[in-house]
Write a protein that holds these residues in place. Structure first.
Motif, short mmCIF file in Angstrom:
data_model
loop_
_atom_site.label_atom_id
_atom_site.label_comp_id
_atom_site.label_asym_id
_atom_site.label_seq_id
_atom_site.Cartn_x
_atom_site.Cartn_y
_atom_site.Cartn_z
N TYR A 102 17.84 -3.71 -0.33
CA TYR A 102 19.02 -3.91 -1.16
C TYR A 102 20.10 -2.92 -0.78
CZ TYR A 102 21.76 -4.00 -5.54
OH TYR A 102 22.76 -4.09 -6.47
N GLY A 103 21.33 -3.41 -0.61
CA GLY A 103 22.46 -2.53 -0.35
C GLY A 103 22.53 -2.04 1.08
N SER A 138 24.34 -5.61 -14.66
CA SER A 138 23.67 -6.85 -14.24
C SER A 138 24.59 -7.68 -13.36
CB SER A 138 23.23 -7.66 -15.46
OG SER A 138 24.35 -7.98 -16.29
N GLY A 139 23.99 -8.67 -12.69
CA GLY A 139 24.75 -9.53 -11.80
C GLY A 139 23.96 -10.77 -11.43
N VAL A 140 24.31 -11.36 -10.32
CA VAL A 140 23.68 -12.61 -9.90
C VAL A 140 23.29 -12.53 -8.42
CG1 VAL A 140 25.94 -13.65 -9.44
CG2 VAL A 140 23.93 -15.12 -9.75
N PHE A 141 22.08 -13.00 -8.13
CA PHE A 141 21.61 -13.11 -6.75
C PHE A 141 21.89 -14.53 -6.25
CE2 PHE A 141 18.80 -10.00 -8.77
CZ PHE A 141 18.77 -8.96 -7.85
N VAL A 144 25.86 -9.93 -6.73
CA VAL A 144 27.25 -9.71 -7.14
C VAL A 144 27.29 -9.25 -8.58
CG1 VAL A 144 29.54 -10.76 -7.38
CG2 VAL A 144 28.01 -11.53 -5.56
N ASN A 145 27.93 -8.12 -8.82
CA ASN A 145 28.06 -7.57 -10.17
C ASN A 145 28.97 -8.45 -11.02
OD1 ASN A 145 29.49 -5.76 -12.29
ND2 ASN A 145 27.75 -4.49 -11.61
N TYR A 146 28.50 -8.76 -12.24
CA TYR A 146 29.26 -9.64 -13.11
C TYR A 146 30.66 -9.09 -13.40
CZ TYR A 146 25.19 -12.52 -14.38
OH TYR A 146 24.13 -13.38 -14.37
N LYS A 198 31.82 -6.67 -7.27
CA LYS A 198 31.35 -6.04 -6.04
C LYS A 198 29.98 -6.62 -5.64
CE LYS A 198 33.80 -1.66 -6.59
NZ LYS A 198 33.66 -0.17 -6.67
N SER A 199 29.75 -6.73 -4.34
CA SER A 199 28.52 -7.35 -3.86
C SER A 199 27.73 -6.39 -2.98
CB SER A 199 28.82 -8.63 -3.08
OG SER A 199 29.56 -8.33 -1.91
#
Length: 295
Positions: free
Chosen positions: A106-107, A190-193, A232-234, A238-239
């Motif tokens: 990740y990242g 939180s965010g989305v994959f 991607v951060n809600y 930023k991704s």
């Protein structure tokens, strides 16, 4: 009084000149013949070498390819998806609890991330659609998610090294699609994959499926199942890049240099412990310890 050279001496002198000229000519001829012979020998070596190389190339070209993907029609693929359920492949249901967790990177620093699929169900109306719930763990943050996987394309291996005695295997396939996994938006950070997914599997005569291990797919390097995309951060938008797989060892070296070490007993390189891999062998069921057990 006129002095004339002796005829005998002149003849001898002339004969010596002719013999010398003949020896020089013979010597030159011998050298030329040797040079020509050497050139011929060298050319023959090159010719023989090229012949061997060409023969080897022709032999290699005549061998059947280790793998060859053939397109199948959308209807053929739809028939497969109607008859077969791929959800056991996503769930790792036949493995130990710790194997139910997918590991990944990740990242930009490629820190370890873990993805746990709690449930995977095939949609009753759309056979290409699978519904997923689960949790992710990044460092100490455990976040539940839910989402979908759509497996919309497939190809078949024409040469999958299937033993003639293995009559239980009907065929070997590679399917690809897309995924989106949405974390709980009420939780901080939180965010989305989202991204692409690919699976290599076999169809069995008893209407079941299983991963196929005897082929090595170039894209997945034998990982059998790979999720590749971004998070991607809600709030900020930023991704960060993310990739996880069923077999982290098979893709690790393409992400981090010398990620694995050893030959017979392969292990994760200790220099990457600081990136979260120091707890890789722990059997703690962290997915059951999260206060956010359900969405």
């Amino acid at each position: 009084m006129e002095v004339r050279p002796k005829t005998g001496s002149s003849c001898i002198f002339l004969i010596l000149l002719l013999l010398q000229a003949g020896m020089i000519a013979c010597n030159r001829t011998s050298k030329n013949e040797k040079a020509a012979s050497d050139t011929l020998s060298a050319n023959q070596v090159v010719t023989d070498t090229l012949s061997v190389q060409t023969s080897k190339i022709e032999e290699e070209d005549s061998r059947p390819p280790a793998k060859l993907l053939l397109e199948i029609t959308p209807q053929e693929y739809l028939d497969i998806l109607v008859k077969y359920d791929l959800s056991p492949l996503f769930l790792n249901a036949d493995y130990k609890p710790q194997s139910a967790v997918y590991n990944g990177f990740y990242g930009t620093d490629h820190y370890r991330i873990e993805m746990y699929f709690a449930s995977v169900t095939k949609d009753q109306k759309n056979p290409t659609l699978y519904h997923i719930t689960g949790k992710s763990r990044y460092k100490k943050n455990i976040t539940p998610f839910k989402g979908e996987v759509i497996v919309d394309t497939a190809m078949q291996f024409s040469n999958s090294n299937i033993s003639p005695e293995n009559t239980n295997v009907k065929g070997v396939y590679k399917t690809t699609g897309t995924f989106i996994l949405r974390e709980d938006s009420t939780l901080a950070g939180s965010g989305v994959f989202n991204g692409t997914v690919s699976i290599e599997f076999t169809l069995l005569t008893d209407s079941n499926t299983e991963f196929w291990y005897l082929n090595e797919i170039e894209e997945e390097e034998g990982a059998d199942l790979v999720f590749d995309g971004e998070w991607v951060n809600y709030k900020t938008g930023k991704s960060k890049s993310v990739i996880w797989a069923k077999d982290i060892y098979s893709i690790g070296d393409s992400i981090l240099e010398d990620f694995t070490i050893g030959e017979r007993d392969v292990m994760i390189n200790p220099k990457y412990r600081k990136l979260g891999w120091d707890s890789y062998w722990e059997n703690a069921e962290w997915w059951n310890d999260s206060p956010h057990a359900k969405l």
